[in-house]
Write a protein that holds these residues in place. Sequence first.
Motif, PDB file in Angstrom:
ATOM      1  N   ALA A  90      18.252  12.775  -6.316  1.00 21.53           N
ATOM      2  CA  ALA A  90      18.252  11.427  -5.670  1.00 21.53           C
ATOM      3  C   ALA A  90      19.770  10.659  -5.454  1.00 21.53           C
ATOM      4  O   ALA A  90      20.136  10.367  -4.295  1.00 21.53           O
ATOM      5  CB  ALA A  90      17.592  10.496  -6.537  1.00 21.53           C
ATOM      6  N   ALA A  91      20.617  11.072  -6.331  1.00 22.39           N
ATOM      7  CA  ALA A  91      22.114  10.775  -6.224  1.00 22.39           C
ATOM      8  C   ALA A  91      22.887  11.650  -5.223  1.00 22.39           C
ATOM      9  O   ALA A  91      23.762  10.955  -4.855  1.00 22.39           O
ATOM     10  CB  ALA A  91      22.616  11.063  -7.651  1.00 22.39           C
ATOM     11  N   GLU A  92      22.345  12.645  -4.723  1.00 20.25           N
ATOM     12  CA  GLU A  92      22.719  13.227  -3.706  1.00 20.25           C
ATOM     13  C   GLU A  92      22.953  12.516  -2.401  1.00 20.25           C
ATOM     14  O   GLU A  92      23.975  12.392  -1.536  1.00 20.25           O
ATOM     15  CB  GLU A  92      22.092  14.761  -3.252  1.00 20.25           C
ATOM     16  CG  GLU A  92      22.291  15.740  -4.476  1.00 20.25           C
ATOM     17  CD  GLU A  92      21.367  17.063  -4.177  1.00 20.25           C
ATOM     18  OE1 GLU A  92      20.975  17.022  -3.051  1.00 20.25           O
ATOM     19  OE2 GLU A  92      21.372  17.886  -4.903  1.00 20.25           O
ATOM     20  N   ILE A  93      21.921  11.873  -2.204  1.00 24.46           N
ATOM     21  CA  ILE A  93      22.014  10.804  -1.070  1.00 24.46           C
ATOM     22  C   ILE A  93      22.453   9.524  -1.387  1.00 24.46           C
ATOM     23  O   ILE A  93      23.049   8.563  -0.506  1.00 24.46           O
ATOM     24  CB  ILE A  93      20.438  10.465  -0.285  1.00 24.46           C
ATOM     25  CG1 ILE A  93      19.295  10.025  -1.354  1.00 24.46           C
ATOM     26  CG2 ILE A  93      19.704  11.909   0.055  1.00 24.46           C
ATOM     27  CD1 ILE A  93      18.116   9.277  -0.660  1.00 24.46           C
ATOM     28  N   HIS A  94      22.195   8.920  -2.478  1.00 20.23           N
ATOM     29  CA  HIS A  94      22.748   7.688  -2.956  1.00 20.23           C
ATOM     30  C   HIS A  94      24.056   7.429  -3.259  1.00 20.23           C
ATOM     31  O   HIS A  94      24.836   6.561  -3.045  1.00 20.23           O
ATOM     32  CB  HIS A  94      21.932   7.205  -4.149  1.00 20.23           C
ATOM     33  CG  HIS A  94      22.352   5.880  -4.723  1.00 20.23           C
ATOM     34  ND1 HIS A  94      22.211   4.601  -3.887  1.00 20.23           N
ATOM     35  CD2 HIS A  94      22.889   5.396  -5.535  1.00 20.23           C
ATOM     36  CE1 HIS A  94      22.300   3.568  -4.342  1.00 20.23           C
ATOM     37  NE2 HIS A  94      22.622   3.851  -5.579  1.00 20.23           N
ATOM     38  N   GLY A  95      24.691   8.695  -3.463  1.00 17.39           N
ATOM     39  CA  GLY A  95      26.374   8.934  -3.759  1.00 17.39           C
ATOM     40  C   GLY A  95      26.749   8.457  -5.151  1.00 17.39           C
ATOM     41  O   GLY A  95      27.887   8.941  -5.560  1.00 17.39           O
ATOM     42  N   HIS A  96      26.142   8.046  -5.899  1.00 20.88           N
ATOM     43  CA  HIS A  96      26.595   7.903  -7.506  1.00 20.88           C
ATOM     44  C   HIS A  96      25.212   7.572  -8.359  1.00 20.88           C
ATOM     45  O   HIS A  96      24.134   7.408  -7.985  1.00 20.88           O
ATOM     46  CB  HIS A  96      27.496   6.574  -7.566  1.00 20.88           C
ATOM     47  CG  HIS A  96      26.599   5.226  -7.077  1.00 20.88           C
ATOM     48  ND1 HIS A  96      26.806   4.616  -5.804  1.00 20.88           N
ATOM     49  CD2 HIS A  96      26.082   4.352  -7.906  1.00 20.88           C
ATOM     50  CE1 HIS A  96      26.009   3.424  -5.901  1.00 20.88           C
ATOM     51  NE2 HIS A  96      25.773   3.334  -7.093  1.00 20.88           N
TER      52      HIS A  96
END
Length: 267
Positions: free
Chosen positions: A51-57
């Motif tokens: 999920a953080a891959e698209i959210h960025g952090h």
Amino acid sequence: MNTNKAEKAPFSRPDPMGQRAPTLEELKMNPREGFQRALKQHDLESLLIKAAEIHGHFCPGIALGVLAAANGLVKMGLESKCVDGVMEDLLAIVEINACFADGIQAVSGCTFGNNGLVFRDLGHTAVTFVSRGSKTGLRIRVNPEFKALVEKSAPQFYPLMEKVIVQRKGTDRELKDFKAEGRKAAFGLIKEDCNKIFAFETVEPRLPDHAPISPLVICPKCGETVLAVKTKTGPDGSKMCLTCAGEEFRQVDGRGIVKQKSAFLNN
């Protein structure tokens, strides 16, 4: 070189249960293979990372979204269902446009672009999952007590958030520390009992119709294609885009759903 050997997907992580990672061919057939495997195995850490891959952090919000989606799909018996958004069978109705929503989109597969994500500008950290054809859905809301759980694993998260994000006065070092605290908070939350974090309730949600298929027309002024339903009909019957017609439109930004009069400063 063995050309029959399955090519390994780039950046794939070994399955924590000892199984192999999806191959490129498997991902071409089902791009959500990695999410599905993690869901079936209740592998929240892998879901959070993906999920953080698209959210960025990493932050508490993305972790809450991941937890809500994972638990919601499991409670509805949908952890093995391939949600690809083609038929809009599963809807996720989110009530806040913040980090939480990205966790919902990533894990559930219900996104803004495939019309599986419905945004209601209510400001609650909550989501309702519902399958079309069902009268009831599952609403999941975050309990206020979750902040104490964040402070337990990352005591400096909220003080740093106030300075770095709210006041916009943080130093480079404080920004780095804030990201580190967000990471600790996120991975700490996914280890907690979900019943301490969420309240689950059965609801009868009002659902939107399936997304309409609108034809494209060409704006006679700018020459760009535009959805026919997003045009203003002129006296001569031509359909002009809202920008060229100077019409008010709505946009989603950090404030929620707001009205705008102009898309560009030089209009």
